[in-house]
Design a protein around this motif. Structure first.
Motif: not given
Length: 248
Positions: A41-55
């Motif tokens: 709650g002390s932050e205004t946003s949360l970053a989540l990382s996604i990745s594309n495993a397909s080459s």
């Protein structure tokens, strides 16, 4: 028209062909960098990382939030972007942003949400191809600023076990959601195969089957997806975390 033997045989062959063509197991191309998320709650946003495993193929990633009842929501937290393209072998970021309405959430305990992301594969250029859109769903806990603790502090050491016929009632006096994934008679003793994990809401309790044990060993899931264990010492029908073990 009544189906002939030839029609029936053709249908069976087609079904068999489709069954053989299905890959097993199926793995998602779009993946998250974690199995649960904590929004301080002390932050205004949360970053989540996604990745594309397909080459080889780009994928669309569709993201959303659900409340504790599984209803999609866009307030008091919102996901951006809701839809984006992720190139082959690349990573991207999805942000969960807090809106002013976040002030309406309880400030003395966590609130539970679910974060979902679905992969949308590119359209196939071949006919009669079955495409699967896989999705990932994880718990997201909004943790008010007033209860944000030190990064590696424990929460399971506040649990209280009450012996009941056939098991335990596990009391959670903390302001945090705590998931118990195992109860056994010691660190090296296996958890019963039929044990059912429970998520205990803040300031509430849940019952589990098992025991009774002289010195119960409780396994939980922490903020980072780890599975720490802790020994409990009993006095009559009430068991609390072993303070000597914690000090050691």
């Amino acid at each position: 028209m009544k189906p002939t033997r030839k029609h029936i045989l053709s249908a069976l062959l087609l079904s068999a062909g489709l069954a053989v063509a299905l890959p097993a197991p199926v793995q998602a191309a779009i993946s998250l960098d974690r199995t649960r998320a904590i929004f301080p709650g002390s932050e205004t946003s949360l970053a989540l990382s996604i990745s594309n495993a397909s080459s080889k193929k780009p994928y669309l990633a569709q993201a959303w939030l659900e409340d504790a009842q599984g209803n999609k929501v866009t307030s008091p937290l919102i996901v951006t972007p809701a839809l984006q393209r992720v190139e082959p072998g690349q990573k991207s970021i999805i942000r969960v942003n807090a809106l002013p309405e976040v002030a309406s959430l309880p400030q003395d305990r966590e609130s539970l949400f679910y974060f979902g992301v679905r992969e949308v594969p590119p359209r196939s250029g071949q006919p009669n191809v079955l495409q699967l859109a896989l999705q990932t769903r994880i718990k997201l806990f909004y943790r008010p600023a007033s209860i944000v603790a030190e990064r590696y502090s424990r929460k399971d050491d506040k649990l209280v076990l009450h012996k009941i016929p056939g098991g335990y009632r596990i009391e959670n006096p903390t302001p945090y959601y705590i998931t118990v994934i195992g109860v056994s008679g010691g660190k090296k003793q296996p958890v019963a195969k039929d044990f059912t994990s429970v998520m205990i809401a803040p300031k509430s309790s849940e019952t589990v089957a098992g025991g009774p044990y002289a010195t119960p060993w409780i396994t939980t899931i922490n903020d980072f997806g780890g599975r720490p264990g802790l020994s409990f010492r009993c006095n009559g029908d009430t068991c609390r975390a072993d303070s000597d073990e914690q000090a050691g």
